[in-house]
Design an enzyme around this catalytic site. Structure first.
Site, PDB file in Angstrom:
ATOM      1  N   ARG A 132       0.848  -1.191   0.000  1.00 38.99           N
ATOM      2  CA  ARG A 132       0.000   0.000   0.000  1.00 38.99           C
ATOM      3  C   ARG A 132       0.886   1.245   0.000  1.00 38.99           C
ATOM      4  O   ARG A 132       2.098   1.170   0.282  1.00 38.99           O
ATOM      5  CB  ARG A 132      -0.912   0.015   1.227  1.00 38.99           C
ATOM      6  CG  ARG A 132      -0.171   0.197   2.540  1.00 38.99           C
ATOM      7  CD  ARG A 132      -1.121   0.329   3.733  1.00 38.99           C
ATOM      8  NE  ARG A 132      -1.995  -0.821   3.844  1.00 38.99           N
ATOM      9  CZ  ARG A 132      -3.313  -0.792   3.635  1.00 38.99           C
ATOM     10  NH1 ARG A 132      -3.890   0.348   3.300  1.00 38.99           N
ATOM     11  NH2 ARG A 132      -4.032  -1.863   3.751  1.00 38.99           N
TER      12      ARG A 132
ATOM     13  N   GLY B 229       6.863  -1.795  -4.488  1.00 35.75           N
ATOM     14  CA  GLY B 229       6.909  -1.045  -3.242  1.00 35.75           C
ATOM     15  C   GLY B 229       5.852   0.041  -3.153  1.00 35.75           C
ATOM     16  O   GLY B 229       5.078   0.292  -4.083  1.00 35.75           O
ATOM     17  N   HIS B 230       5.847   0.719  -2.010  1.00 35.88           N
ATOM     18  CA  HIS B 230       4.805   1.708  -1.733  1.00 35.88           C
ATOM     19  C   HIS B 230       4.889   2.916  -2.663  1.00 35.88           C
ATOM     20  O   HIS B 230       5.953   3.297  -3.131  1.00 35.88           O
ATOM     21  CB  HIS B 230       4.842   2.153  -0.270  1.00 35.88           C
ATOM     22  CG  HIS B 230       6.138   2.725   0.189  1.00 35.88           C
ATOM     23  ND1 HIS B 230       6.617   2.564   1.457  1.00 35.88           N
ATOM     24  CD2 HIS B 230       7.076   3.480  -0.435  1.00 35.88           C
ATOM     25  CE1 HIS B 230       7.759   3.182   1.592  1.00 35.88           C
ATOM     26  NE2 HIS B 230       8.057   3.747   0.447  1.00 35.88           N
ATOM     27  N   ASN B 231       3.719   3.457  -2.947  1.00 36.11           N
ATOM     28  CA  ASN B 231       3.539   4.688  -3.743  1.00 36.11           C
ATOM     29  C   ASN B 231       3.862   4.520  -5.225  1.00 36.11           C
ATOM     30  O   ASN B 231       3.890   5.510  -5.961  1.00 36.11           O
ATOM     31  CB  ASN B 231       4.382   5.849  -3.191  1.00 36.11           C
ATOM     32  CG  ASN B 231       4.016   6.224  -1.772  1.00 36.11           C
ATOM     33  OD1 ASN B 231       2.915   5.926  -1.315  1.00 36.11           O
ATOM     34  ND2 ASN B 231       4.937   6.858  -1.070  1.00 36.11           N
TER      35      ASN B 231
ATOM     36  N   SER C  49       7.783   4.684  -4.827  1.00 33.44           N
ATOM     37  CA  SER C  49       7.530   5.939  -5.549  1.00 33.44           C
ATOM     38  C   SER C  49       8.050   5.930  -6.981  1.00 33.44           C
ATOM     39  O   SER C  49       8.508   6.943  -7.502  1.00 33.44           O
ATOM     40  CB  SER C  49       8.134   7.124  -4.779  1.00 33.44           C
ATOM     41  OG  SER C  49       7.586   7.192  -3.479  1.00 33.44           O
TER      42      SER C  49
END
Length: 366
Positions: free
Chosen positions: A254, A275-277, A295
């Site tokens: 998330r 991974g996140h973002n 990201s």
């Protein structure tokens, strides 16, 4: 055997107690492939092909040229393999425009893109039978969960409070659907998938066994006073858009404070980590064992080979192709529709090959 599940709190309680005799007699529900006969005229209409020969002939399956039986359909993409297909045991052949003037005892389905036509024919001939709708006696579904019409929930699956499961979706054995997670219509969630609370999954999504969607991202802040790492908040969302397929044992985090998003029609292989973002565009292809830091932005129609590694905040432009084991450095921007990048750090293929040649030349001098 007796199992009990309970949840406490001020809201409505989750409770489901069941007993089962040794040997677990409940019938399992799985997707089963069932081939069915179709006339060539019907197949041609669906896949956008033109039949040369007996369009009333029926076929029951698809196969490779080498393994074809008398009721199978095969395909060829180029003229050099046409003779092998015509000599095979197959009942009919999907071929390109190059075959439209060939004399053949077998019926031909002429298509502009034989591979695509064959894939569509395979889907038509090998329909996956949906499991019978209903909740298995050994499943646990919270009273506040909203299950659409025709939903099937297999043994030992757990659907938590306020979760929403769309019509005709299948939840496989051992799955966990977290609090307030949403799953759209006509999805297939294979056994032992975990969907964390609040994750949103669109329509016609396939998630293969063991995948984990919406887990916490890997984010920590070092406390200089103690030298210890403190967890950074991981309270964002994960959104999986329509028509996505996610491979076995893939993990998608998330967002930390924002949203991780997987765009419509993207296909992700087994053992991938995102991974996140991260923002993954539409119709992206990601092969096995690729890994993405946080990201990262990947635009539409990107193709990513196996074991590609990508650093945080990298940006991959539309239509870029990354070869297997390529490495993209943090904050690197790669652009070029249709351009293939290779190596670590990733560079255009011609430049990469020149670098290899230069290294080989230096090695010979030594």
């Amino acid at each position: 055997m007796e199992l009990a599940f309970a949840e406490t709190g001020q809201a409505s309680r989750l409770s489901h107690v069941f007993t089962a005799e040794p040997g677990f007699p409940f019938p399992s529900q799985t997707y089963k492939t069932s081939a069915m006969q179709r006339r060539l005229s019907e197949i041609a209409g669906v896949v956008g092909a033109r039949v040369i020969g007996d369009e009333r002939l029926e076929v029951a399956g698809v196969a490779s040229i080498a393994s074809a039986k008398g009721s199978d359909l095969v395909f060829v993409e180029d003229e050099k393999h046409l003779a092998s297909a015509l000599e095979s045991k197959a009942a009919a052949v999907v071929a390109g425009i190059f075959a439209e003037n060939v004399e053949s005892l077998k019926p031909l389905l002429i298509a502009a893109n034989p591979r695509l036509a064959f894939a569509r024919a395979a889907k038509l001939l090998h329909e996956h039978g949906r499991p019978a709708a209903g909740i298995h006696p050994a499943a646990v579904v919270h009273a506040s969960a909203d299950l659409g019409e025709g939903v099937a929930v297999d043994a030992r699956a757990i659907v938590h409070e306020d979760a929403v499961v769309g019509g005709r979706t299948w939840i496989g054995a051992g799955c966990v659907i977290g609090k307030a997670a949403t799953i759209g219509d006509d999805c297939a969630i294979h056994p032992n998938v975990t969907i964390y609370p609040g994750t949103r999954v669109g329509n016609r999504v396939i998630v293969h066994a063991g995948a984990v969607l919406g887990s916490d991202g890997f984010g920590y802040v070092r406390d200089p006073a103690t030298g210890r790492h403190k967890k950074f908040p991981q309270i964002g969302e994960l959104v999986i858009e329509d028509d996505v397929e996610i491979g076995a044992n893939t993990t998608i985090d998330r967002g930390a404070l924002e949203t991780t998003r997987i765009g419509r029609g993207t296909k992700i292989d087994n053992l991938v980590h995102i991974g996140h973002n991260c923002q993954i565009g539409e119709n992206v292809i990601i092969a096995a064992q690729a890994g993405f830091s946080g990201s990262i932005v990947i635009e539409n129609n990107v193709v990513i080979g196996g074991q590609v590694g990508m650093g945080e905040h990298a940006y991959i432009g539309e239509g870029v192709m990354l070869g297997g084991q390529a490495g993209v450095l943090p904050k690197k921007i790669l652009r070029g529709k249709g351009v293939a990048f290779w190596g670590t750090p990733a560079k255009p293929l011609r430049e990469y090959l020149r670098s290899l040649a230069a290294l080989a030349k230096l090695a010979r001098k030594d």
